[in-house]
Design a protein around this motif. Structure first.
Motif, PDB file in Angstrom:
ATOM      1  N   SER A  55      -3.448  -2.675   7.248  1.00 51.09           N
ATOM      2  CA  SER A  55      -3.295  -1.647   8.280  1.00 51.09           C
ATOM      3  C   SER A  55      -2.379  -0.503   7.874  1.00 51.09           C
ATOM      4  CB  SER A  55      -2.789  -2.285   9.573  1.00 51.09           C
ATOM      5  OG  SER A  55      -1.562  -2.948   9.345  1.00 51.09           O
ATOM      6  N   ALA A  56      -1.593  -0.677   6.796  1.00 51.90           N
ATOM      7  CA  ALA A  56      -0.678   0.384   6.361  1.00 51.90           C
ATOM      8  C   ALA A  56      -1.421   1.660   5.989  1.00 51.90           C
ATOM      9  CB  ALA A  56       0.168  -0.096   5.183  1.00 51.90           C
ATOM     10  N   ALA A  57      -2.701   1.554   5.643  1.00 52.80           N
ATOM     11  CA  ALA A  57      -3.472   2.745   5.288  1.00 52.80           C
ATOM     12  C   ALA A  57      -3.668   3.669   6.487  1.00 52.80           C
ATOM     13  CB  ALA A  57      -4.838   2.341   4.716  1.00 52.80           C
ATOM     14  N   GLY A  58      -3.316   3.207   7.694  1.00 54.61           N
ATOM     15  CA  GLY A  58      -3.410   4.050   8.882  1.00 54.61           C
ATOM     16  C   GLY A  58      -2.192   4.918   9.115  1.00 54.61           C
ATOM     17  N   SER A  59      -1.242   4.897   8.188  1.00 51.43           N
ATOM     18  CA  SER A  59       0.001   5.654   8.365  1.00 51.43           C
ATOM     19  C   SER A  59       0.015   6.923   7.525  1.00 51.43           C
ATOM     20  CB  SER A  59       1.198   4.776   7.972  1.00 51.43           C
ATOM     21  OG  SER A  59       2.373   5.544   7.871  1.00 51.43           O
ATOM     22  N   ILE A  60       0.248   8.063   8.188  1.00 51.68           N
ATOM     23  CA  ILE A  60       0.351   9.332   7.470  1.00 51.68           C
ATOM     24  C   ILE A  60       1.666   9.402   6.692  1.00 51.68           C
ATOM     25  CG2 ILE A  60       1.449  10.670   9.320  1.00 51.68           C
ATOM     26  CD1 ILE A  60      -1.405  11.995   7.159  1.00 51.68           C
ATOM     27  N   VAL A  61       2.696   8.699   7.160  1.00 51.96           N
ATOM     28  CA  VAL A  61       3.963   8.638   6.421  1.00 51.96           C
ATOM     29  C   VAL A  61       3.745   7.920   5.091  1.00 51.96           C
ATOM     30  CG1 VAL A  61       6.285   7.646   6.388  1.00 51.96           C
ATOM     31  CG2 VAL A  61       5.461   8.788   8.449  1.00 51.96           C
ATOM     32  N   ALA A  62       3.018   6.795   5.136  1.00 56.37           N
ATOM     33  CA  ALA A  62       2.722   6.063   3.901  1.00 56.37           C
ATOM     34  C   ALA A  62       1.880   6.929   2.960  1.00 56.37           C
ATOM     35  CB  ALA A  62       1.998   4.762   4.220  1.00 56.37           C
ATOM     36  N   THR A  68       0.066   4.955   0.033  1.00 57.87           N
ATOM     37  CA  THR A  68      -1.389   4.803   0.153  1.00 57.87           C
ATOM     38  C   THR A  68      -2.050   6.099  -0.319  1.00 57.87           C
ATOM     39  OG1 THR A  68      -1.361   5.586   2.440  1.00 57.87           O
ATOM     40  CG2 THR A  68      -1.197   3.202   2.090  1.00 57.87           C
ATOM     41  N   ASP A  69      -3.351   6.021  -0.582  1.00 57.72           N
ATOM     42  CA  ASP A  69      -4.065   7.173  -1.149  1.00 57.72           C
ATOM     43  C   ASP A  69      -5.241   7.638  -0.308  1.00 57.72           C
ATOM     44  OD1 ASP A  69      -2.386   7.278  -3.329  1.00 57.72           O
ATOM     45  OD2 ASP A  69      -3.647   5.996  -4.567  1.00 57.72           O
ATOM     46  N   ILE A  70      -5.324   7.213   0.950  1.00 57.42           N
ATOM     47  CA  ILE A  70      -6.447   7.646   1.779  1.00 57.42           C
ATOM     48  C   ILE A  70      -5.913   8.347   3.025  1.00 57.42           C
ATOM     49  CG2 ILE A  70      -6.636   5.382   2.935  1.00 57.42           C
ATOM     50  CD1 ILE A  70      -9.737   5.968   2.929  1.00 57.42           C
ATOM     51  N   ASP A  71      -6.504   9.490   3.327  1.00 56.27           N
ATOM     52  CA  ASP A  71      -6.058  10.322   4.444  1.00 56.27           C
ATOM     53  C   ASP A  71      -6.421   9.627   5.768  1.00 56.27           C
ATOM     54  OD1 ASP A  71      -5.759  12.192   6.467  1.00 56.27           O
ATOM     55  OD2 ASP A  71      -6.603  13.854   5.314  1.00 56.27           O
ATOM     56  N   PRO A  72      -5.429   9.150   6.541  1.00 55.68           N
ATOM     57  CA  PRO A  72      -5.747   8.398   7.759  1.00 55.68           C
ATOM     58  C   PRO A  72      -6.343   9.254   8.875  1.00 55.68           C
ATOM     59  CG  PRO A  72      -3.372   8.707   7.566  1.00 55.68           C
ATOM     60  CD  PRO A  72      -3.975   9.224   6.297  1.00 55.68           C
ATOM     61  N   LEU A  77      -8.043   6.635  11.059  1.00 57.38           N
ATOM     62  CA  LEU A  77      -7.310   5.374  10.962  1.00 57.38           C
ATOM     63  C   LEU A  77      -6.068   5.482  11.850  1.00 57.38           C
ATOM     64  CD1 LEU A  77      -7.508   4.979   7.064  1.00 57.38           C
ATOM     65  CD2 LEU A  77      -9.213   4.347   8.786  1.00 57.38           C
ATOM     66  N   LEU A  78      -5.767   4.424  12.564  1.00 51.49           N
ATOM     67  CA  LEU A  78      -4.736   4.485  13.603  1.00 51.49           C
ATOM     68  C   LEU A  78      -3.411   3.888  13.146  1.00 51.49           C
ATOM     69  CD1 LEU A  78      -6.879   3.498  16.717  1.00 51.49           C
ATOM     70  CD2 LEU A  78      -6.467   5.767  15.738  1.00 51.49           C
TER      71      LEU A  78
END
Length: 790
Positions: A55-62, A68-72, A77-78
């Motif tokens: 679920s961390a891929a849902g964070s814009i901070v991450a 992470t490398d994917i734009d939530p 992504l929530l």
């Protein structure tokens, strides 16, 4: 963010500010900085890091921190699926690293925070039904054959218990009730079932503490694994200790190896950062089903799904990964039909369109459940996540309380109570197995990367892939077949152009020398050094004499030379394999003798005066020896490499194989899985116990025995293009096929899969010579031709 997103920067800024305030208020800033630090260390040191996991891929901070490398925001992504300010719990950022170098990152964390503050986590192996029977049977001295007979009656089911087995299997009940020894076996096993049997170490979990860990938790020491907590992962988290998952993902290693070879062969630096996932060639590859080696998409069932779906956007890959698992699989036909006919998709209410249109009206993700609860029911996303959790855990009191609030919110949005109840019932149904889109999206990125490399740089990608499975001959054989079907030659190892790993010089794949039996890494290093030394002096490695004269014989022994010759690694040197086998020992002996007589650092015997050299050459010229028979050449290769490379005895029967075989040994046999690879993503097997099988293959061993009644039967080792499997030929079948049960015979095998034990086997029902099938299909072709002519 401002530079990248321009007009949309306000939207990103608002999301960033919101997330940061939540992270700060929940006290998790240090957590994010620790994760950022060791990921940054990995990237700075060339250690591959996954694009995200969970679920961390849902964070814009991450995303902003490059954790992470994917734009939530782009993929909806929530953040609340990751951190919920209305339900305080520890964040959980799991990280995938290159499987070969994951240990370096853990070592970095150990050194930074101190070994006394960092350790791994204990796990406990549980006594399952079958294991309990085996262990108790051993202690009670019940013969192994009898215990195996009982164990095989216990159904194959991960949730199977001894009590359930007794209820479901009448034959098992009769055995237990009819023998006091078996009753005692079951009584004791019932008491032990479910208890802890042994300790282990969590494959990925690492604990980081502010103080020395032995001040906080009891510690456990294993000579093999080192220190770990005595508390399990769940208890460690309940104590509030910081747990990180450092996972090793084989595919990241494959990607890095492929990129390295691409740079060497083509001078191209592949950089996936900022890549748009919209290459038509990638979607065409996936739609074709040629996805061997493509992360998450290479099982036979997934190939069929993708061929039917024909994905043309990245969202389809995310959905495919989410749908292809037990439960959601039931929605695959609807998903495909709706994609093909988007104008016919039924919606309970038009307000669902903007949430479900990305998945063609099918609810696939947990995030979609949350969005419906928020947009239609008026919940906050934090409240919506709590409702989703209650639905997935079947907390009916919470669900019904939330239904009232949801209906009220829907009423405010102009939705009738009848429709709102229908929507809520739909949410309950889907929430039970809806998938985490953040996790699927992050893994779809790895799927895209591997597909991109395969479609644009197939030789380098497949070479890297086979390197990662060097010790798994079944997987290597599978990928060799895939290369050949795609027109790529796979050559035996080569001392002239090859490497330790599989490599792709000159548009062909060369087998890695590390795959040759009896040849270790020091020997291969010595051979490569000798080759490079000759090249530096303007010469080339052209003869076996050149190799032996220049190689370090302390690292390359007689057995290594012999194995390399038989494996085909010396084929580019002068002479055939039989000639080299007849002369290599003399060359070695003379070189060793010459070196022993000379002070260190002087010339070898092959650098002697020309007159002396010619006299020596008379003794070591390649003899007039015919090459080994083709069958023998393949046999030697198989002995040295574990598989056939330059050819296969079954190659001439491929047309028959395509028509006769409904399964391969690759489909049947268990797959190699690293302990720390994410096993929740494994492909769903479509091969089931009791399945009727039809295969074409080679008999490599026949062991005939007599039953207690005095009837002959046999245990046969049968091998197809992918690998071997045991075949049991009972007396009745043996009587009909004993004439064809010979070593090296090529046969058509029909039978039933027996997959209830640790090692699958085939129970043969019919075995015939392949020539019977060849003649049959020739006649069929003649009949068809005659019918066309008429």
């Amino acid at each position: 963010l401002e530079f990248r997103y321009g007009a949309e920067k306000e939207k990103y800024r608002e999301r960033l500010d919101f997330e940061f305030s939540v992270i700060e208020n929940m006290g998790f800033i240090e957590y994010f900085l620790i994760v950022w630090d060791f990921i940054n260390y990995a990237k700075q040191n060339g250690i591959a890091v996954g694009p995200g996991r969970g679920s961390a891929a849902g964070s814009i901070v991450a995303y902003t921190l490059k954790i992470t490398d994917i734009d939530p925001i782009k993929y909806n992504l929530l953040f609340e699926r990751f951190l919920n300010p209305e339900r305080v719990s520890m964040p959980d950022i799991d990280i995938d690293f290159c499987v070969d170098r994951r240990g370096e990152v853990i070592e970095y964390v150990n050194n930074k925070y101190g070994e006394e503050k960092v350790c791994q986590i204990v796990t406990f192996g549980t006594m399952k039904a079958k294991m309990a029977l085996r262990d108790v049977g051993r202690v009670l001295d019940i013969p192994l054959s009898e215990v195996n007979m009982i164990v095989k009656l216990v159904p194959d089911d991960l949730k199977m218990t001894l009590t359930k087995a007794l209820e479901q299997v009448a034959e098992l009940r009769e055995l237990v009730n009819g023998d006091a020894r078996y009753r005692e076996l079951f009584d004791i096993a019932l008491d032990l079932e479910g208890t802890s049997r042994n300790t282990g170490t969590h494959a990925a979990g690492v604990v980081i503490c502010k103080t020395a860990l032995d001040d906080v938790v009891p510690m456990y020491y294993s000579q093999k694994k080192g220190l770990s907590t005595q508390f399990t992962m769940t208890r460690v988290e309940q104590l509030g200790l910081l747990k990180m998952d450092f996972l090793g993902l084989r595919n990241l290693t494959v990607i890095e190896d492929a990129k390295r070879q691409i740079k060497k062969n083509h001078g191209v630096d592949i950089d996936f950062q900022g890549m748009e996932y919209n290459d038509p060639a990638v979607f065409e590859l996936i739609s074709s089903g040629d996805t061997d080696g493509v992360f998450q998409l290479e099982s036979s069932g997934m190939k069929s799904f993708m061929k039917e779906l024909k994905p043309n956007c990245f969202e389809d890959i995310i959905a495919g990964i989410s749908l292809y698992r037990p439960g959601p699989m039931d929605n695959i036909p609807t998903y495909i039909k709706n994609k093909q006919h988007p104008d016919r998709i039924p919606y309970l209410d038009d307000k669902l369109i903007k949430i479900l249109d990305v998945t063609y009206g099918v609810m696939v993700y947990q995030e979609q459940v949350m969005q419906v609860v928020q947009d239609l029911g008026g919940f906050t996303l934090g409240e919506a996540d709590n409702v989703r959790r209650a639905m997935s855990k079947k907390k009916f009191d919470v669900m019904e309380k939330a239904r009232t609030q949801f209906n009220a919110g829907c009423a405010d949005n102009g939705i009738s109570e009848k429709v709102s109840n229908e929507i809520y019932d739909m949410l309950i149904e889907f929430a039970n197995y809806g998938f985490n889109k953040s996790h699927a999206a992050a893994y779809a990125v790895v799927s895209y990367y591997t597909a991109y490399l395969k479609v644009h740089y197939k030789e380098e990608f497949m070479a890297a892939l086979m390197t990662s499975f060097t010790n798994d001959s079944t997987q290597v054989a599978k990928y060799i077949n895939n290369c050949r079907s795609g027109g790529i030659d796979v050559l035996p190892p080569c001392v002239v152009t090859g490497d330790k790993r599989f490599s792709a010089p000159e548009g062909k794949i060369v087998y890695g020398m590390l795959g040759v039996k009896n040849v270790g890494e020091p020997a291969i290093d010595a051979i490569i050094e000798a080759r490079e030394k000759l090249e530096d002096s303007g010469k080339k490695l052209t003869t076996l004499k050149d190799l032996i004269a220049n190689v370090d014989l302390d690292r390359v022994n007689k057995r290594a030379i012999e194995s390399l010759i038989l494996a085909g690694a010396m084929d580019r040197l002068e002479g055939n394999r039989a000639q080299k086998m007849s002369i290599y020992q003399l060359l070695l002996d003379r070189e060793k003798t010459a070196r022993d007589k000379q002070p260190a650092g002087q010339i070898s015997m092959f650098d002697l005066h020309e007159d002396e050299m010619s006299k020596t050459d008379e003794l070591i010229l390649l003899p007039d020896v015919k090459e080994f028979q083709p069958k023998d050449l393949l046999g030697y290769e198989k002995d040295m490499l574990g598989i056939y490379v330059s050819g296969h005895p079954l190659d001439q029967y491929k047309e028959v194989i395509d028509k006769v075989s409904n399964v391969t040994t690759y489909d049947i046999m268990p797959k190699t899985v690293e302990d720390d690879e994410p096993q929740d993503e494994l492909a769903i097997s479509l091969v089931r116990n009791g399945m009727k099988t039809s295969m074409v293959g080679l008999i490599t061993e026949v062991k005939q025995i007599m039953t207690k009644k005095g009837d002959p039967m046999a245990f046969v080792t049968f091998e197809d293009l992918y690998g071997p499997i045991e075949v049991v030929v009972f007396p009745k079948t043996f009587a009909t096929c004993k004439s064809v049960l010979e070593k090296d015979a090529i046969v058509v095998l029909r039978g039933k899969l027996e997959n209830s034990d640790d090692v699958p086997k085939i129970l043969a029902s019919k075995i015939t010579s392949v020539n019977v099938a060849v003649d049959y299909y020739k006649k069929q072709a003649q009949i068809n031709n005659m019918a066309k002519s008429a």
